[in-house]
Scaffold this motif. Structure first.
Motif, PDB file in Angstrom:
ATOM      1  N   LYS B 310       4.803   4.292   7.215  1.00  0.00           N
ATOM      2  CA  LYS B 310       5.109   3.783   5.882  1.00  0.00           C
ATOM      3  C   LYS B 310       4.048   2.783   5.456  1.00  0.00           C
ATOM      4  N   GLU B 311       3.568   2.945   4.205  1.00  0.00           N
ATOM      5  CA  GLU B 311       2.552   2.021   3.706  1.00  0.00           C
ATOM      6  C   GLU B 311       3.235   0.780   3.145  1.00  0.00           C
ATOM      7  N   ILE B 312       2.973  -0.365   3.765  1.00  0.00           N
ATOM      8  CA  ILE B 312       3.625  -1.606   3.366  1.00  0.00           C
ATOM      9  C   ILE B 312       2.806  -2.306   2.290  1.00  0.00           C
ATOM     10  N   ARG B 313       1.508  -2.391   2.528  1.00  0.00           N
ATOM     11  CA  ARG B 313       0.576  -2.893   1.519  1.00  0.00           C
ATOM     12  C   ARG B 313      -0.530  -1.863   1.406  1.00  0.00           C
ATOM     13  N   PRO B 314      -1.359  -1.947   0.361  1.00  0.00           N
ATOM     14  CA  PRO B 314      -2.432  -0.953   0.255  1.00  0.00           C
ATOM     15  C   PRO B 314      -3.295  -0.952   1.510  1.00  0.00           C
ATOM     16  N   GLY B 315      -3.404   0.208   2.133  1.00  0.00           N
ATOM     17  CA  GLY B 315      -4.245   0.323   3.320  1.00  0.00           C
ATOM     18  C   GLY B 315      -3.594  -0.171   4.603  1.00  0.00           C
ATOM     19  N   HIS B 316      -2.374  -0.648   4.551  1.00  0.00           N
ATOM     20  CA  HIS B 316      -1.711  -1.174   5.748  1.00  0.00           C
ATOM     21  C   HIS B 316      -0.428  -0.380   5.990  1.00  0.00           C
ATOM     22  N   THR B 317      -0.468   0.522   6.972  1.00  0.00           N
ATOM     23  CA  THR B 317       0.701   1.351   7.236  1.00  0.00           C
ATOM     24  C   THR B 317       1.273   1.035   8.606  1.00  0.00           C
ATOM     25  N   VAL B 318       2.600   1.167   8.716  1.00  0.00           N
ATOM     26  CA  VAL B 318       3.314   0.812   9.942  1.00  0.00           C
ATOM     27  C   VAL B 318       4.352   1.887  10.221  1.00  0.00           C
ATOM     28  N   ARG B 319       4.557   2.163  11.494  1.00  0.00           N
ATOM     29  CA  ARG B 319       5.620   3.081  11.892  1.00  0.00           C
ATOM     30  C   ARG B 319       6.690   2.253  12.598  1.00  0.00           C
TER      31      ARG B 319
END
Lengths: 308, 330
Positions: B310-319
């Motif tokens: 999931k993209e939390i901020r632009p360019g920053h994704t977390v699973r």
């Protein structure tokens, strides 16, 4: 990365580069010779082999009675003479000079070893490289199971079988030995290839797109050559012993040709009284086999030291 | 935004390591890589970080074609590298090179440096004067031309790795995969090799896929960082964001466990999470989120449902379930 460059910016011209190459090669061989020469037994082995090869090649010129070995010859007046200055190793039951015949006997032993190994090594090594490189595939199992089958047939019995079907002579016994011998090289090379194919330098060549032939012969084979040469030297002794054994039971060199095993066999009837007829050809077998074994041990130590 | 030159989409590699049962043989597989997606931009260094067994090297090996993926695609400038055909394209072999971890094993002990550098040139640049090229490659990596006639055993570990870098450069590639290129080297040499890599990257606009377990190294080298755990990527972010605002509990745990010398350095760490447990065997991946067995914040859902990227901020994704939908403000 397309700009043109020449060697001059490196501060070296073509001649200096050639010089460097020569120096590095000299250093390479110099180091190898230094290590080899420090092992006195391997020097003894190498010198023994060189002398025997020299005697065998120039047999007609170095033996006192070449006719006794190369032509049908009998001299019953001089039969069964013990060793003397005239006949260094004595004479046999029909008066032939045993020294001359032993020197000529080296020719059969050496050529047997050389011919068998030059048939066996290329085949065995190639199959081992292929099976090892394609480990786990069908090619691997076909080659290695065939190898197992050949290894489970005793070579002396096969030689006897071949001789009973075909005419017993030197080339047939060489065929029999060769059929039995290649699997040992396949096994040796297979084991080392399976280990080497996982080295990163092989992966690197594959990633760049090197051909399978390049990987087998340029990347893997040079790393196995030392084991192959060592085994070849030790095997020369073994092939000569087996060849002599086959001659002893009448399946190798046929009389009146002077095979070492044949001579031991024909003299065996006159033991122990005329001991020299069998003893000197037998000693010749011991010396040539020992020479190859010492050389092989020396090569093994040399290559083992080079790994470090 | 610069272009993506390498795009990896849902990449999987499952190794069969044995079989269960005598008659109904069910294969036992290791999911070494299980759905990895990432993209590499021109001229950037993408850090792929993970513990041993996380599958990061397997991603590297697939990228250069040593393994074929079980599924998923790897595209170089849009061209699928494993496009059905059995043989990789010559372009793939030229454009994507690799530097391995162990410099001792990556150079053939029986071949001189000249022969080693000659092979990629012979395959990919046969029209050039190869001796000149070899001298030029050596000068690029700051080795004297005399090294041509040396053998690997005459070189130090660092020099061997530098030769391996020169070999990777020989095909004039766009991408170099660096599989822990400094972890086998003395600390004193590591900095030298890293600086050389950065210089070469700028000179030839190279893109690096930098595989490592050394997070602190990535802080200085990478433009983006991804964390891998048991075959999956947990978190991807720009390097600055990654080190200042890590979101995934695993990332936080790894960052907390970087050894430091002073309390000031310790205070710089963004979040502190106690490290516990070790990476489970990839044969027996826990159900749900694969990290739940070590996660200090694990909840009931984590043991059942595998979270999505999931993209939390632009360019920053977390699973991670902690950042799922409505709870993303956490």
């Amino acid at each position: 990365m397309t700009q043109q460059t020449n060697l001059s910016f490196s501060g070296l011209n073509a001649q200096q580069i050639k010089q460097l190459e020569r120096e590095s090669r000299r250093e390479h061989w110099g180091r190898a010779w230094y290590k080899f020469s420090r092992n006195s037994l391997s020097i003894v082995g190498a010198v023994t082999i060189l002398i025997i090869v020299f005697l065998a090649i120039f047999a007609p010129y170095v033996t006192p009675y070449p006719d006794h070995a190369t032509k049908p010859f009998t001299d019953f007046a001089n039969a069964s003479q013990p060793p003397s200055l005239e006949h260094l190793f004595g004479t046999d039951e029909i008066g032939r000079d045993i020294f001359s015949r032993t020197i000529f006997g080296f020719r059969f032993s050496l050529s047997m070893g050389v011919i068998v190994l030059s048939l066996v090594v290329p085949v065995g090594v190639l199959l081992g490289l292929i099976a090892g490189y394609y480990q786990g595939t069908r090619i691997d199992s076909i080659i290695m199971r065939t190898t197992d089958i050949f290894l489970s047939v005793p070579s002396l019995i096969l030689a006897l079988a071949i001789a009973s079907v075909l005419e017993p002579n030197l080339s047939h016994s060489m065929i029999a030995i060769s059929l039995m011998w290649w699997p040992w090289y396949t096994r040796l090379v297979y084991g080392q290839t399976t280990a080497l194919r996982n080295e990163f330098f092989v992966s690197s060549a594959e990633v760049t797109g090197a051909s399978t032939a390049h990987i087998l012969f340029r990347e893997i084979l040079p790393n196995i050559l030392s084991s192959i040469f060592t085994k070849m030297s030790l095997d020369m002794g073994w092939v000569i012993i087996i060849g002599a054994s086959l001659s002893f039971v009448g399946l190798g060199v046929q009389p009146p040709k002077p095979g070492l095993g044949t001579m031991v066999a024909s003299g065996a009837k006159y033991l122990p009284d005329q001991w020299w007829i069998s003893l000197f050809p037998a000693l010749a077998i011991v010396v040539i086999v020992l020479g190859f074994n010492l050389l092989g041990d020396g090569l093994r130590d040399l290559f083992a030291a080079e790994e470090v | 935004m610069t272009e993506d030159i390498l795009t990896i989409t849902d990449l999987k590699k499952h190794f069969v390591i044995g079989h269960n049962g005598l008659i109904h043989r069910t294969p036992i597989t290791v999911k070494a890589v299980d759905g990895v997606s990432l993209s590499l931009r021109k001229g950037e260094t993408f850090g792929l970080v993970g513990e041993s067994g996380s599958g990061k090297s397997t991603v590297a090996y697939m990228t250069v074609g040593m393994y074929r993926p079980t599924s998923g695609t790897i595209r170089f400038r849009g061209e699928d590298l494993f496009d059905g055909s059995k043989e990789r394209s010559k372009r793939h072999k030229k454009e994507i090179q690799i530097v391995f971890q162990d410099p001792g094993s990556s150079l053939n002990p029986r071949r001189s440096i000249k022969d080693i550098l000659d092979l990629p040139l012979r395959i990919h640049q046969p029209q050039k004067n190869r001796l000149e090229e070899i001298v030029r490659l050596l000068s690029l990596v700051e080795l004297p031309p005399e090294y041509m006639y040396k053998y690997p055993r005459q070189l130090s570990g660092g020099e061997k790795q530098i030769v391996a870098i020169a070999r990777a450069l020989a095909t004039d590639p766009s991408i170099i995969v660096l599989d822990e290129p400094t972890s086998a080297l003395d600390v004193s040499i590591q900095g030298k090799v890293i600086n050389l890599l950065i210089r070469l990257q700028q000179e030839f606009e190279l893109s690096f896929l930098f595989i490592t377990h050394d997070l602190s190294l990535m802080r200085n080298v990478a433009s983006r960082v991804a964390i891998m755990y048991l075959g999956k990527i947990c978190e991807v972010a720009d390097a600055a964001e990654f080190f200042e605002n890590p979101l995934h509990p695993y990332t936080q745990m790894l960052l907390s466990s970087i050894p430091v010398l002073t309390e000031e350095e310790e205070a710089l760490k963004p979040v502190k999470v106690e490290s516990r447990g070790e990476i489970p065997s990839p044969v027996n991946v826990p159900p749900g989120c694969s990290f739940h067995s070590r996660c200090p914040y694990a909840e009931a859902i984590c043991k059942q449902v595998d979270p999505e990227m999931k993209e939390i901020r632009p360019g920053h994704t977390v699973r991670c379930h902690l950042f799922a939908s409505d709870r993303s403000q956490a």
